[in-house]
Design an enzyme around this catalytic site. Sequence first.
Site, PDB file in Angstrom:
ATOM      1  N   CYS A   1       0.796  -1.223   0.000  1.00  0.00           N
ATOM      2  CA  CYS A   1       0.000   0.000   0.000  1.00  0.00           C
ATOM      3  C   CYS A   1       0.830   1.275   0.000  1.00  0.00           C
ATOM      4  O   CYS A   1       0.267   2.371  -0.083  1.00  0.00           O
ATOM      5  CB  CYS A   1      -0.954  -0.001   1.181  1.00  0.00           C
TER       6      CYS A   1
ATOM      7  N   HIS B   1      -2.551   8.286   6.004  1.00  0.00           N
ATOM      8  CA  HIS B   1      -2.880   6.996   5.388  1.00  0.00           C
ATOM      9  C   HIS B   1      -4.337   6.683   5.708  1.00  0.00           C
ATOM     10  O   HIS B   1      -5.093   6.307   4.818  1.00  0.00           O
ATOM     11  CB  HIS B   1      -1.949   5.906   5.913  1.00  0.00           C
TER      12      HIS B   1
ATOM     13  N   HIS C   1      -9.665   2.789  -0.676  1.00  0.00           N
ATOM     14  CA  HIS C   1      -8.251   2.414  -0.566  1.00  0.00           C
ATOM     15  C   HIS C   1      -7.881   1.582  -1.793  1.00  0.00           C
ATOM     16  O   HIS C   1      -8.218   0.406  -1.882  1.00  0.00           O
ATOM     17  CB  HIS C   1      -8.043   1.617   0.716  1.00  0.00           C
TER      18      HIS C   1
END
EC number: 2.3.1.-
Length: 422
Positions: free
Chosen positions: A169, A309, A346
């Site tokens: 990620c 994040h 995401h």
Amino acid sequence: MSRRVVVTGIGVVAPGGIGAARFWDLLAGGRTATRRISLFDPARLRSQIAAECDFDPSAHGLDDETVRRCDRYVQFALVATAEAVRDAGLDTTREDPWRMGAVLGTAVGGTTRLEHDYVLVSEGGSRWDVDHRRAEPHLHRAFAPSTLASTVAETFGAQGPVQTVSTGCTSGLDAVGYAYHAIAEGRADVCLAGASDSPISPITMACFDAIKATSPSNDDPEHASRPFDARRNGFVMGEGGAVLVLEELEHARARGADVYCELAGYATFGNAHHMTGLTREGLEMARAIDTALDMARLDGTDIDYVNAHGSGTQQNDRHETAAVKRSLGEHAYRTPMSSIKSMVGHSLGAIGSIEVVACVLALAHQVVPPTANYETPDPECDLDYVPREARERELRSVLSVGSGFGGFQSAVVLTGPERRLR
């Protein structure tokens, strides 16, 4: 590293907004793009919602041959790169190809194409002795992660540093960071840098279902992603891609390019701890933040906005809050910190570069995007998360951070041109 790196162009394919202008409208308006999955039937999944891109490749200039040989995530990258190059006013045919790089990140590569072709060659997944004659001739090119950087490089004539980055990620942040180093260290003058992923597929969704990382709020998809909120219950899958044109400052000035901002610092570290677990103290993320700030010759008190994040899992949001407080000290309580994942989901490897583009636009507009759906405070997440509405604020230096499965912790610092480019 004395060579300075600036952003001269941006391009984005994101849920709810293809193109930088539409993307910013979504963020500034605090709207969410999460809906029930339409790309396949999600009925057997625990999490049946995602933030999909309304994407027609032909409407964005991709011909039939490109669509046949490229998986959806590569198509996203090609469209985002084309926009970034136009935005930068960059004539790639006039650049020295050996001094132009392409550094792109992805977490899952061409998973969707691989799934599709496995069904073809195995009679619907019923046989292990597959029939190779049914495989598509473009299969390897379509699913291999290396294809992402090589296809962008081939399309735009980049023969300098060409690299696919896959660090989970944080892939998007790390691709931007590696391109930054290539320019700062003198190995390139221009880099096409970013990331792309299309993880809304049965197998990828099932992977995250298995570890209960994704939100099961199927009855209320628009409010499912709620980073830092006490009632958060997992992230919402997204998809998309973003690319930035990075240039050495004097190269940009020589061709009369408009400069958005300077990419002033980057750092990445690992936690050597656990595939999915995070340390509660946030030491590794704090180290990445501190190192990126040192590279930018800034202090934590210089940061005006933190792009979090902010995945919306219980452990991530606690970990990240602790890391930011450790690095910024008391200034953390005076610094707005928001998560755009609340609006666009995401997108795994792509989200880091999408978030960097959001930071570039925040600097350009002097506006902090909100954290949508934030309503119920969590005592362990006690910072200013910009609830539900965008906020005007003087921004000179912003920080974007990322955390990835496998222990990756990365940070990028951007500064407005009025601060450092005199």
